[in-house]
Design an enzyme around this catalytic site. Sequence first.
Site, PDB file in Angstrom:
ATOM      1  N   GLU A  77      72.120  13.152  73.518  1.00  0.00           N
ATOM      2  CA  GLU A  77      70.809  13.700  73.179  1.00  0.00           C
ATOM      3  C   GLU A  77      70.023  13.941  74.456  1.00  0.00           C
ATOM      4  O   GLU A  77      69.934  13.072  75.321  1.00  0.00           O
ATOM      5  CB  GLU A  77      70.014  12.777  72.254  1.00  0.00           C
ATOM      6  CG  GLU A  77      68.654  13.385  71.896  1.00  0.00           C
ATOM      7  CD  GLU A  77      67.876  12.621  70.838  1.00  0.00           C
ATOM      8  OE1 GLU A  77      66.787  13.089  70.456  1.00  0.00           O
ATOM      9  OE2 GLU A  77      68.355  11.553  70.410  1.00  0.00           O
ATOM     10  N   ASP A 129      67.972  13.243  85.021  1.00  0.00           N
ATOM     11  CA  ASP A 129      68.028  14.644  84.619  1.00  0.00           C
ATOM     12  C   ASP A 129      69.340  14.940  83.909  1.00  0.00           C
ATOM     13  O   ASP A 129      70.427  14.665  84.433  1.00  0.00           O
ATOM     14  CB  ASP A 129      67.879  15.526  85.862  1.00  0.00           C
ATOM     15  CG  ASP A 129      68.003  17.006  85.555  1.00  0.00           C
ATOM     16  OD1 ASP A 129      67.749  17.386  84.401  1.00  0.00           O
ATOM     17  OD2 ASP A 129      68.355  17.774  86.476  1.00  0.00           O
ATOM     18  N   ASP A 152      60.008  21.254  74.523  1.00  0.00           N
ATOM     19  CA  ASP A 152      58.720  21.920  74.738  1.00  0.00           C
ATOM     20  C   ASP A 152      58.882  23.428  74.597  1.00  0.00           C
ATOM     21  O   ASP A 152      59.751  24.031  75.235  1.00  0.00           O
ATOM     22  CB  ASP A 152      58.191  21.585  76.136  1.00  0.00           C
ATOM     23  CG  ASP A 152      56.725  21.941  76.277  1.00  0.00           C
ATOM     24  OD1 ASP A 152      56.417  23.146  76.253  1.00  0.00           O
ATOM     25  OD2 ASP A 152      55.895  21.026  76.390  1.00  0.00           O
ATOM     26  N   LYS A 156      53.156  30.045  76.209  1.00  0.00           N
ATOM     27  CA  LYS A 156      52.723  31.260  76.897  1.00  0.00           C
ATOM     28  C   LYS A 156      53.924  32.093  77.333  1.00  0.00           C
ATOM     29  O   LYS A 156      54.888  31.567  77.885  1.00  0.00           O
ATOM     30  CB  LYS A 156      51.867  30.897  78.111  1.00  0.00           C
ATOM     31  CG  LYS A 156      50.548  30.228  77.753  1.00  0.00           C
ATOM     32  CD  LYS A 156      49.723  29.926  78.997  1.00  0.00           C
ATOM     33  CE  LYS A 156      48.405  29.252  78.633  1.00  0.00           C
ATOM     34  NZ  LYS A 156      47.607  28.921  79.848  1.00  0.00           N
ATOM     35  N   ASP A 188      59.773  23.505  65.957  1.00  0.00           N
ATOM     36  CA  ASP A 188      58.739  23.893  64.990  1.00  0.00           C
ATOM     37  C   ASP A 188      57.963  25.105  65.487  1.00  0.00           C
ATOM     38  O   ASP A 188      56.891  25.404  64.967  1.00  0.00           O
ATOM     39  CB  ASP A 188      57.790  22.720  64.708  1.00  0.00           C
ATOM     40  CG  ASP A 188      57.098  22.235  65.968  1.00  0.00           C
ATOM     41  OD1 ASP A 188      57.458  22.703  67.070  1.00  0.00           O
ATOM     42  OD2 ASP A 188      56.194  21.379  65.868  1.00  0.00           O
ATOM     43  N   THR A 223      60.210  13.445  61.450  1.00  0.00           N
ATOM     44  CA  THR A 223      59.263  12.678  62.256  1.00  0.00           C
ATOM     45  C   THR A 223      57.885  12.713  61.595  1.00  0.00           C
ATOM     46  O   THR A 223      57.615  13.550  60.730  1.00  0.00           O
ATOM     47  CB  THR A 223      59.162  13.264  63.665  1.00  0.00           C
ATOM     48  OG1 THR A 223      58.580  14.583  63.591  1.00  0.00           O
ATOM     49  CG2 THR A 223      60.537  13.370  64.326  1.00  0.00           C
ATOM     50  N   LYS A 224      57.002  11.802  62.018  1.00  0.00           N
ATOM     51  CA  LYS A 224      55.630  11.813  61.508  1.00  0.00           C
ATOM     52  C   LYS A 224      54.962  13.139  61.813  1.00  0.00           C
ATOM     53  O   LYS A 224      54.267  13.721  60.975  1.00  0.00           O
ATOM     54  CB  LYS A 224      54.836  10.664  62.137  1.00  0.00           C
ATOM     55  CG  LYS A 224      55.278   9.281  61.696  1.00  0.00           C
ATOM     56  CD  LYS A 224      54.448   8.208  62.376  1.00  0.00           C
ATOM     57  CE  LYS A 224      54.922   6.810  61.973  1.00  0.00           C
ATOM     58  NZ  LYS A 224      54.151   5.753  62.667  1.00  0.00           N
ATOM     59  N   PHE A 225      55.171  13.638  63.016  1.00  0.00           N
ATOM     60  CA  PHE A 225      54.595  14.924  63.415  1.00  0.00           C
ATOM     61  C   PHE A 225      55.117  16.048  62.527  1.00  0.00           C
ATOM     62  O   PHE A 225      54.369  16.911  62.070  1.00  0.00           O
ATOM     63  CB  PHE A 225      54.937  15.201  64.876  1.00  0.00           C
ATOM     64  CG  PHE A 225      54.512  16.552  65.362  1.00  0.00           C
ATOM     65  CD1 PHE A 225      53.203  16.780  65.774  1.00  0.00           C
ATOM     66  CD2 PHE A 225      55.412  17.603  65.424  1.00  0.00           C
ATOM     67  CE1 PHE A 225      52.805  18.031  66.224  1.00  0.00           C
ATOM     68  CE2 PHE A 225      55.025  18.852  65.870  1.00  0.00           C
ATOM     69  CZ  PHE A 225      53.715  19.072  66.275  1.00  0.00           C
ATOM     70  N   GLU A 226      56.436  16.017  62.264  1.00  0.00           N
ATOM     71  CA  GLU A 226      57.049  17.046  61.441  1.00  0.00           C
ATOM     72  C   GLU A 226      56.545  16.983  60.005  1.00  0.00           C
ATOM     73  O   GLU A 226      56.246  18.014  59.386  1.00  0.00           O
ATOM     74  CB  GLU A 226      58.565  16.882  61.482  1.00  0.00           C
ATOM     75  CG  GLU A 226      59.345  17.974  60.804  1.00  0.00           C
ATOM     76  CD  GLU A 226      60.844  17.783  60.945  1.00  0.00           C
ATOM     77  OE1 GLU A 226      61.593  18.599  60.376  1.00  0.00           O
ATOM     78  OE2 GLU A 226      61.264  16.810  61.604  1.00  0.00           O
TER      79      GLU A 226
END
Length: 245
Positions: A77, A129, A152, A156, A188, A223-226
């Site tokens: 991952e 990395d 991420d 932009k 997302d 996830t909670k965000f999802e």
Amino acid sequence: MSHPDLDPQDPDLSAAETVAEAPHHRTIKTFVMRAGRTTEGQARALTELGPRFVLPFNHAPLDYPATFGRTAPVVLEIGFGMGDATAKIAQALPDTDFIGCEVHEPGVGALLKHIGEMGLTNLRILRHDAVEVLEHMIPPASLAGVHIFFPDPWHKKRHNKRRLIQAPLVSHLTSRLAPGGYIHCATDWEPYAQQMLEVLSAEPGLVNTAETYADKPAYRPLTKFENRGLRLGHGVWDLVFRKRD
């Protein structure tokens, strides 16, 4: 950690990864260092569990059976964030071994806390990395899968070149997959999903497991965000490609 293509005053440098081009060669970096506070619990986990579960970076291929004490499929991952999903997947798939790459100290500490609290033995961490890990520590044709969840999106347009999922990295990942191994990405941000689909589809060593986007595999937890985004009507796109036999 700096890169000549990046402006240190740029407010968008809070991302977990970047891809940049140099004049005569392409350099891929999978992260930009971010500021963050390590909690007391995370620091304790780093001290107490780090020596057992955080692997040192070496310029030599990993011996998976020696690393995990058994022979099992191995999944890499890239960028596990705070490690919530990573730990849940490792718990749900005890017959698979997992290696997580993350440079952010609070995230590493948080995942180590999960490892301790959940009693996980099939998970190791590399705080380095991922491109260098792939180059030096992951043997060719050795991985059962690769997970890249919610990298991420660099919203932009002028920053799109910094997105992680681009052709050089995908080619590198494909070379490390065993025949039939998979790459599973999730995002997302629809424009990024479209780019992921384009880049993954263009890699000759991969084949899409769906016509376009895949149904969310059962092993990937929400996830909670999802969950919050789905309640608000936001979309999430999964892509699962397999290496050709």
